[in-house]
Design a protein around this motif. Sequence first.
Motif, short mmCIF file in Angstrom:
data_model
loop_
_atom_site.label_atom_id
_atom_site.label_comp_id
_atom_site.label_asym_id
_atom_site.label_seq_id
_atom_site.Cartn_x
_atom_site.Cartn_y
_atom_site.Cartn_z
N VAL A 25 17.52 4.25 -5.12
CA VAL A 25 18.15 4.59 -6.40
C VAL A 25 18.16 3.38 -7.32
O VAL A 25 17.84 3.49 -8.51
CB VAL A 25 19.57 5.15 -6.17
CG1 VAL A 25 20.34 5.24 -7.48
CG2 VAL A 25 19.52 6.50 -5.49
N GLY A 56 18.27 11.73 -5.68
CA GLY A 56 19.54 12.46 -5.80
C GLY A 56 19.74 13.44 -4.66
O GLY A 56 20.84 13.56 -4.11
N TRP A 59 20.47 11.36 -1.62
CA TRP A 59 21.84 10.85 -1.68
C TRP A 59 22.84 11.95 -1.33
O TRP A 59 23.81 11.71 -0.60
CB TRP A 59 22.15 10.30 -3.07
CG TRP A 59 23.63 10.13 -3.25
CD1 TRP A 59 24.38 9.08 -2.81
CD2 TRP A 59 24.54 11.04 -3.84
NE1 TRP A 59 25.72 9.30 -3.10
CE2 TRP A 59 25.83 10.50 -3.74
CE3 TRP A 59 24.40 12.28 -4.46
CZ2 TRP A 59 26.95 11.14 -4.23
CZ3 TRP A 59 25.52 12.92 -4.95
CH2 TRP A 59 26.78 12.35 -4.84
N PRO A 80 25.77 6.90 -7.06
CA PRO A 80 26.25 7.48 -8.32
C PRO A 80 26.71 6.43 -9.33
O PRO A 80 26.52 6.60 -10.54
CB PRO A 80 27.42 8.36 -7.91
CG PRO A 80 27.34 8.53 -6.45
CD PRO A 80 26.49 7.43 -5.92
N VAL A 83 23.59 5.17 -10.99
CA VAL A 83 23.03 6.18 -11.90
C VAL A 83 23.86 6.26 -13.18
O VAL A 83 23.30 6.28 -14.29
CB VAL A 83 22.93 7.56 -11.21
CG1 VAL A 83 22.61 8.65 -12.21
CG2 VAL A 83 21.89 7.52 -10.11
#
Length: 182
Positions: A25, A56, A59, A80, A83
Amino acid sequence: MSIGGTVRRVSRGWIAWAAVTAGLVALDCAALVWQQASDGDGIATLALLAGAAGCGVMWFVVMLVGAIKYRAFVLSAIAPVLVVGTVLMLWSGVAERAGWRISKGGLEREAVACVESGGPHRVGIYTVSRVRRADGGCLFETSEDLLSQVGFAYLPNGAPAAQHEYDYNYRPYDGPWYRYSW
């Protein structure tokens, strides 16, 4: 962690899985920031967004396993947070402005001479695929799709109004600098 009175330790395998997911990520987010800062092409951005979607999904599975089996939330929260930080950076234009600040001096030096070129070269962090004179200034093409060209235009006397449907469309950017598309 205790579940139903028994202690369940977080497995090394899950920790490695969570760390690899967070690392992927982070790499994808960094590449998206670079794409915006360097005025990268749309196809690469779409590929990175597809990679982000894959990360995603990965994750989500890591988060579910960690939450249900180990009640481990901290490692699951890294992706998160990355992101959200990346989205805020891209949405606010921080990456684009940083790319411009890094590259503006080099573009100004090249704009003075405006030596036309047809081959790609670096100016700051931008890859300029073509330099040409047009509309009383100098155009630096940074990206070209199947249907359009985009870049920076140095127009010290201002941008002309578009006369036809297929003329360059100039948007003010920074002083005598404009963003253009065709």
